[in-house]
Design a protein around this motif. Sequence first.
Motif, short mmCIF file in Angstrom:
data_model
loop_
_atom_site.label_atom_id
_atom_site.label_comp_id
_atom_site.label_asym_id
_atom_site.label_seq_id
_atom_site.Cartn_x
_atom_site.Cartn_y
_atom_site.Cartn_z
N GLU A 160 0.86 -1.17 0.00
CA GLU A 160 0.00 0.00 0.00
C GLU A 160 0.90 1.23 0.00
O GLU A 160 2.12 1.12 -0.07
N ILE A 161 0.31 2.41 0.13
CA ILE A 161 1.10 3.63 0.01
C ILE A 161 2.00 3.87 1.22
O ILE A 161 2.95 4.64 1.16
N GLU A 169 -1.38 5.84 -16.11
CA GLU A 169 -0.63 5.66 -14.87
C GLU A 169 -0.74 4.20 -14.43
O GLU A 169 -1.80 3.74 -14.01
N LEU A 170 0.36 3.48 -14.53
CA LEU A 170 0.38 2.07 -14.13
C LEU A 170 0.97 1.92 -12.74
O LEU A 170 2.04 2.46 -12.44
N ASP A 171 0.26 1.21 -11.87
CA ASP A 171 0.78 0.90 -10.55
C ASP A 171 -0.15 -0.11 -9.89
O ASP A 171 -1.21 -0.45 -10.44
N GLN A 172 0.27 -0.57 -8.71
CA GLN A 172 -0.55 -1.53 -7.99
C GLN A 172 -1.89 -0.90 -7.60
O GLN A 172 -1.98 0.31 -7.34
N PHE A 179 -5.54 4.71 -3.33
CA PHE A 179 -5.21 5.81 -2.41
C PHE A 179 -5.17 7.13 -3.16
O PHE A 179 -5.70 8.15 -2.70
N LYS A 180 -4.52 7.13 -4.30
CA LYS A 180 -4.38 8.35 -5.10
C LYS A 180 -5.74 8.91 -5.49
O LYS A 180 -5.98 10.11 -5.39
N ASP A 181 -6.63 8.03 -5.92
CA ASP A 181 -7.97 8.45 -6.31
C ASP A 181 -8.72 9.04 -5.12
O ASP A 181 -9.42 10.06 -5.24
N ARG A 182 -8.58 8.42 -3.93
CA ARG A 182 -9.25 8.94 -2.74
C ARG A 182 -8.72 10.33 -2.39
O ARG A 182 -9.49 11.23 -2.04
N ALA A 183 -7.41 10.50 -2.48
CA ALA A 183 -6.82 11.80 -2.14
C ALA A 183 -7.30 12.87 -3.10
O ALA A 183 -7.65 13.98 -2.69
N LEU A 184 -7.34 12.56 -4.39
CA LEU A 184 -7.76 13.55 -5.38
C LEU A 184 -9.25 13.87 -5.24
O LEU A 184 -9.67 15.01 -5.47
N ALA A 185 -10.04 12.89 -4.82
CA ALA A 185 -11.49 13.11 -4.70
C ALA A 185 -11.85 13.81 -3.40
O ALA A 185 -12.81 14.59 -3.37
N GLY A 186 -11.09 13.56 -2.34
CA GLY A 186 -11.48 14.06 -1.03
C GLY A 186 -10.70 15.24 -0.52
O GLY A 186 -11.05 15.83 0.50
N GLY A 187 -9.63 15.63 -1.22
CA GLY A 187 -8.81 16.73 -0.75
C GLY A 187 -9.31 18.07 -1.24
O GLY A 187 -10.31 18.17 -1.96
N LEU A 188 -8.62 19.13 -0.84
CA LEU A 188 -8.96 20.45 -1.33
C LEU A 188 -8.72 20.50 -2.84
O LEU A 188 -7.75 19.95 -3.34
N PRO A 189 -9.61 21.13 -3.57
CA PRO A 189 -9.43 21.20 -5.03
C PRO A 189 -8.15 21.95 -5.39
O PRO A 189 -7.85 22.99 -4.82
N VAL A 190 -7.41 21.40 -6.33
CA VAL A 190 -6.18 22.02 -6.82
C VAL A 190 -6.40 22.34 -8.29
O VAL A 190 -6.76 21.45 -9.06
N PRO A 191 -6.20 23.59 -8.71
CA PRO A 191 -6.46 23.94 -10.11
C PRO A 191 -5.59 23.14 -11.07
O PRO A 191 -4.39 22.99 -10.86
N PRO A 214 -5.90 5.85 -14.90
CA PRO A 214 -5.25 4.87 -14.02
C PRO A 214 -5.35 3.47 -14.60
O PRO A 214 -6.39 3.08 -15.14
N VAL A 215 -4.26 2.70 -14.47
CA VAL A 215 -4.23 1.32 -14.94
C VAL A 215 -3.70 0.45 -13.80
O VAL A 215 -2.49 0.33 -13.62
N PRO A 216 -4.58 -0.13 -12.99
CA PRO A 216 -4.11 -0.96 -11.86
C PRO A 216 -3.54 -2.29 -12.35
O PRO A 216 -4.26 -3.11 -12.91
N VAL A 217 -2.24 -2.48 -12.16
CA VAL A 217 -1.58 -3.70 -12.61
C VAL A 217 -0.21 -3.79 -11.96
O VAL A 217 0.41 -2.77 -11.63
N ASP A 218 0.26 -5.01 -11.77
CA ASP A 218 1.60 -5.26 -11.27
C ASP A 218 2.53 -5.38 -12.48
O ASP A 218 2.25 -6.14 -13.41
N LEU A 219 3.63 -4.64 -12.48
CA LEU A 219 4.53 -4.63 -13.63
C LEU A 219 5.28 -5.94 -13.82
O LEU A 219 5.98 -6.12 -14.81
#
Length: 286
Positions: free
Chosen positions: A9-10, A118-121, A127-139, A148-153
């Motif tokens: 995880e992160i 964006e490829l990653d586990q 986590f990244k999606d949650r942060a972008l959805a729930g954090g303060l908006p950034v222009p 996003p492409v969830p996959v193990d390299l």
Amino acid sequence: MRRDDDQWEITTGVGATALAVAAARAMESRAAEPLVSDPYAELFVTTAERESHGALDVSADAGQVRTRTSYIGVRSRFFDRFVLDAATAGIGQTVILAAGLDARALRLELPAGHTVYELDQAKVLDFKDRALAGGLPVPRTGGGERVPVPVDLRQDWPAALRSRGFDPELPTAWLAEGLLPYLPAWAERDLLDRIHELSAPASRCALERFARLADEPERPAAPVLGVDVRELVYRDDRPDPGKRLAALGWRVTQLPARVVAERYGRPLAAQGTFSRKAVLVTAVKP
């Protein structure tokens, strides 16, 4: 110790290194003359601290993060310029391998219609999606589309990439930043071969490698967010990735990180690991 099927995880394993890099980018962004501006980095760090309910305090590791900040700033500027130059040249898709908390799809001034895969586990991207959805908006500063492409390299990532709309008939910009030491040698060779197979003419690739210095004793490394990085990297023999791409027909340029840093007016410490070992590589497929 690493296993070829391990997950994270992160805040654990290799994921913690992505969080440490985000902390370094946040610190670099606050510098008087920053090499990069990444407003999302602070968002990712604060989200991780909030979700840990007090179990994680990235600021407690600020000293260790600070020792890496100069190099992370140099490296981030180098890869930023690579993506922007490729987009300016007409390349319409970028693939970031092991994207971690990279926010280039959102913060760079990419042309409308440019797609960043964006490829990653899966847990890292969740986590990244949650942060972008729930954090303060950034222009947003550009018109790129983040996919996003969830996959193990270490698995069949080309199939996952194609399933999200990637077109191997079009030129591609490939990024492998902070990745190769965390892959076993066989996976690194496989990664480079697959990049070659998926790349149309005029595609570009940028990666970071670390040179081996003969007879140099291994130096102790302080933990990063409680994780011993020495336990995460593979030490098996592997070919120079730049030479591997050259053997496949790519035109390759390799620059020591210290040379790039000097060009940016941010020289690295003469005795630092990154100054001695880091090499930044770019390649173009004719």
